[in-house]
Design a protein around this motif. Structure first.
Motif, PDB file in Angstrom:
ATOM      1  N   MET A 182       0.842  -1.192   0.000  1.00 39.29           N
ATOM      2  CA  MET A 182       0.000   0.000   0.000  1.00 39.29           C
ATOM      3  C   MET A 182       0.880   1.245   0.000  1.00 39.29           C
ATOM      4  SD  MET A 182      -2.891   1.226   2.749  1.00 39.29           S
ATOM      5  CE  MET A 182      -1.833   0.933   4.151  1.00 39.29           C
ATOM      6  N   LYS A 183       0.549   2.195  -0.878  1.00 40.26           N
ATOM      7  CA  LYS A 183       1.257   3.475  -0.915  1.00 40.26           C
ATOM      8  C   LYS A 183       0.294   4.583  -0.524  1.00 40.26           C
ATOM      9  CE  LYS A 183       3.709   6.759  -3.891  1.00 40.26           C
ATOM     10  NZ  LYS A 183       4.254   7.052  -5.247  1.00 40.26           N
ATOM     11  N   VAL A 184       0.686   5.339   0.487  1.00 37.57           N
ATOM     12  CA  VAL A 184      -0.135   6.463   0.951  1.00 37.57           C
ATOM     13  C   VAL A 184       0.666   7.742   0.821  1.00 37.57           C
ATOM     14  CG1 VAL A 184      -1.455   7.443   2.856  1.00 37.57           C
ATOM     15  CG2 VAL A 184      -1.314   4.950   2.599  1.00 37.57           C
ATOM     16  N   LEU A 185       0.068   8.733   0.181  1.00 38.75           N
ATOM     17  CA  LEU A 185       0.676  10.051   0.080  1.00 38.75           C
ATOM     18  C   LEU A 185       0.030  10.961   1.124  1.00 38.75           C
ATOM     19  CD1 LEU A 185       2.400  12.239  -1.325  1.00 38.75           C
ATOM     20  CD2 LEU A 185       0.492  12.588  -2.904  1.00 38.75           C
ATOM     21  N   ILE A 186       0.845  11.511   2.019  1.00 36.22           N
ATOM     22  CA  ILE A 186       0.361  12.454   3.027  1.00 36.22           C
ATOM     23  C   ILE A 186       0.755  13.849   2.575  1.00 36.22           C
ATOM     24  CG2 ILE A 186       0.467  13.176   5.444  1.00 36.22           C
ATOM     25  CD1 ILE A 186       1.373  10.313   6.122  1.00 36.22           C
ATOM     26  N   ASP A 199       4.009  -2.056   7.178  1.00 37.35           N
ATOM     27  CA  ASP A 199       4.798  -2.174   5.952  1.00 37.35           C
ATOM     28  C   ASP A 199       4.354  -1.201   4.865  1.00 37.35           C
ATOM     29  OD1 ASP A 199       6.293  -4.264   7.062  1.00 37.35           O
ATOM     30  OD2 ASP A 199       4.788  -5.748   6.442  1.00 37.35           O
ATOM     31  N   ALA A 200       3.450  -0.298   5.198  1.00 35.59           N
ATOM     32  CA  ALA A 200       2.948   0.641   4.194  1.00 35.59           C
ATOM     33  C   ALA A 200       4.065   1.539   3.678  1.00 35.59           C
ATOM     34  CB  ALA A 200       1.830   1.484   4.787  1.00 35.59           C
ATOM     35  N   GLU A 201       4.020   1.845   2.382  1.00 36.35           N
ATOM     36  CA  GLU A 201       4.929   2.833   1.795  1.00 36.35           C
ATOM     37  C   GLU A 201       4.287   4.200   1.966  1.00 36.35           C
ATOM     38  OE1 GLU A 201       6.668   4.287  -2.543  1.00 36.35           O
ATOM     39  OE2 GLU A 201       5.580   2.387  -2.402  1.00 36.35           O
ATOM     40  N   ILE A 202       4.955   5.070   2.685  1.00 35.35           N
ATOM     41  CA  ILE A 202       4.366   6.374   2.998  1.00 35.35           C
ATOM     42  C   ILE A 202       5.275   7.488   2.495  1.00 35.35           C
ATOM     43  CG2 ILE A 202       3.617   7.923   4.848  1.00 35.35           C
ATOM     44  CD1 ILE A 202       2.890   5.447   6.468  1.00 35.35           C
ATOM     45  N   GLY A 236       0.946   6.038  -8.493  1.00 31.32           N
ATOM     46  CA  GLY A 236       0.999   4.773  -7.768  1.00 31.32           C
ATOM     47  C   GLY A 236       0.395   4.808  -6.378  1.00 31.32           C
ATOM     48  N   ALA A 237      -0.053   5.984  -5.934  1.00 33.16           N
ATOM     49  CA  ALA A 237      -0.658   6.070  -4.600  1.00 33.16           C
ATOM     50  C   ALA A 237      -2.017   5.400  -4.582  1.00 33.16           C
ATOM     51  CB  ALA A 237      -0.788   7.524  -4.173  1.00 33.16           C
ATOM     52  N   ASN A 238      -2.281   4.631  -3.527  1.00 35.84           N
ATOM     53  CA  ASN A 238      -3.590   4.013  -3.343  1.00 35.84           C
ATOM     54  C   ASN A 238      -4.548   4.925  -2.587  1.00 35.84           C
ATOM     55  OD1 ASN A 238      -1.387   1.553  -2.730  1.00 35.84           O
ATOM     56  ND2 ASN A 238      -2.894   1.144  -4.336  1.00 35.84           N
TER      57      ASN A 238
END
Length: 383
Positions: free
Chosen positions: A1-5, A33-36, A284-286
């Protein structure tokens, strides 16, 4: 999972950098394990320099300049990692907070320090400039800044005028022969989120003058001065600074940048998102998380979270917005890209308690944690 903050600061409470850390912790509690990716935001106003410098790994430079009352003050600006781009907030050199309440008189304040910041950055090798307008204590049409850059504004006797808006009425000629030659190599992008003309009922003096200390009589004098400046610029330079949208911003600094420095006046949030390369990072952000201290009807009017939401919507990426307070009128924001909007307060408290930075950090972390626990429980497939 990729999250953009990508959140703005919660003004008076927590910075966008610290707020992003709190949200990251809330996610990691559930998805370790999230990609942030954290991209702290600003909208071109207060805090833009620090936000952009941190996000791009640039550096802050402190420079002694002339303050709005002619005194010396320390102002900060940023140089990005490329070494070629400077980011300047005009309020650092001529902001309203630099003038005590009892001394506020926009006939006397000057933008001279803004020009000094520009020259200092140019001498350090910067040729691209991003300027944040807003929050100025001035109404001098930007002539102070231009005087610092080498422009001379002459009266009927051929003498240089002094500093401040009170001098505008005396301008009859412009001498560009002593302008610093480095400016020929420089380009300017200006964050400007107002459309006011330079003078007239909707101009800088009538709309913004009173909040800078102008009496009704001062407003009329200030307005006449800006009109005089526009007429001389039209006659001398062939540029109509009155009819360019936004030239009334920051007491006429918009006019100085567009008319003399050929600057492009842009939406603040769009400019910042471009500098941060948001379009590249959102790929690519979910899920995108944005927010600010208060989400209301004004959020759609050029605020940073709305810019993020629109970009995400164009790529069909869901957006969660977090705020200290959320009002009923925000329902319209859903159609503009904000999938869900959450207030972070969990119980009744005083404004002082709600604004406490430690409490805000924990509230952001807790709210984010609860949202992602729900997503995990219902097996929302963001991975």
């Amino acid at each position: 999972m990729k999250v953009l903050i990508a959140i703005d600061s919660f003004k008076g409470s927590i910075s966008s950098v610290e707020g992003s850390k709190a949200i990251e912790l809330g996610i990691k509690d559930v998805y370790p394990d999230a990609e942030i990716l954290k991209l702290p935001l600003a909208d071109g106003g207060e805090g833009t320099v620090k936000t952009v410098v941190q996000a791009t790994r640039g550096k802050l430079v402190n420079k002694e300049v002339t303050g709005p009352l002619g005194e010396k003050t320390i102002a900060a600006y940023g140089i990005l990692a490329d070494g070629n781009t400077a980011v300047i907030e005009v309020a650092e050199a001529c902001g309203l907070p630099l003038v005590p309440l009892e001394k506020r008189n926009p006939l006397c304040t000057t933008t001279f320090g803004v020009g000094e910041l520009i020259l200092d950055a140019a001498r350090q090798g910067c040729r691209n400039f991003v300027i944040g307008l807003g929050g100025s204590a001035t109404n001098d049409g930007g002539i102070g800044m231009l005087q610092a850059l080498g422009y001379r504004f002459l009266d009927s006797r051929g003498a240089s005028i002094g500093l401040g808006a009170k001098e505008l009425a005396h301008i009859v000629k412009i001498d560009s022969s002593q302008v610093n030659p480095l400016l020929q190599q420089c380009s300017f992008r200006v964050a400007c989120d107002v459309n006011n003309p330079l003078y007239g009922p909707d101009g800088a003096s009538h709309i913004f003058g009173p909040q800078k200390g102008a009496t009704p009589e001062m407003v009329e004098e200030l307005d006449r001065g800006l009109k005089q400046l526009a007429e001389v610029v039209s006659a001398e330079l062939g540029v109509d600074i009155q009819n360019i949208a936004g030239t009334g911003a920051a007491g006429g600094l918009g006019a100085a940048f567009s008319g003399f420095l050929k600057a492009k006046l842009e939406s603040g949030v769009d400019l910042v998102l471009d500098m941060l390369e948001m379009e590249k990072h959102i790929v690519g952000a979910n899920l995108v998380i944005t927010g600010e201290g208060r989400i209301d009807g004004q959020t759609s009017m050029g605020k940073a979270p709305m810019g993020v939401a629109r970009l995400a919507q164009s790529r069909h990426i869901p957006v969660i917005a977090l705020a200290g307070s959320v009002v009923e009128e925000t329902k319209a924001l859903h159609s503009l890209g904000m999938t869900s909007i959450f207030p972070i307060l969990s119980s009744p408290m005083t404004l002082e308690q709600a604004m406490d930075s430690i409490a805000t950090f924990e509230n952001l972390r807790r709210t984010t944690n609860q949202i992602f626990r729900l997503l995990h429980a219902v097996r929302f497939k963001v991975e």
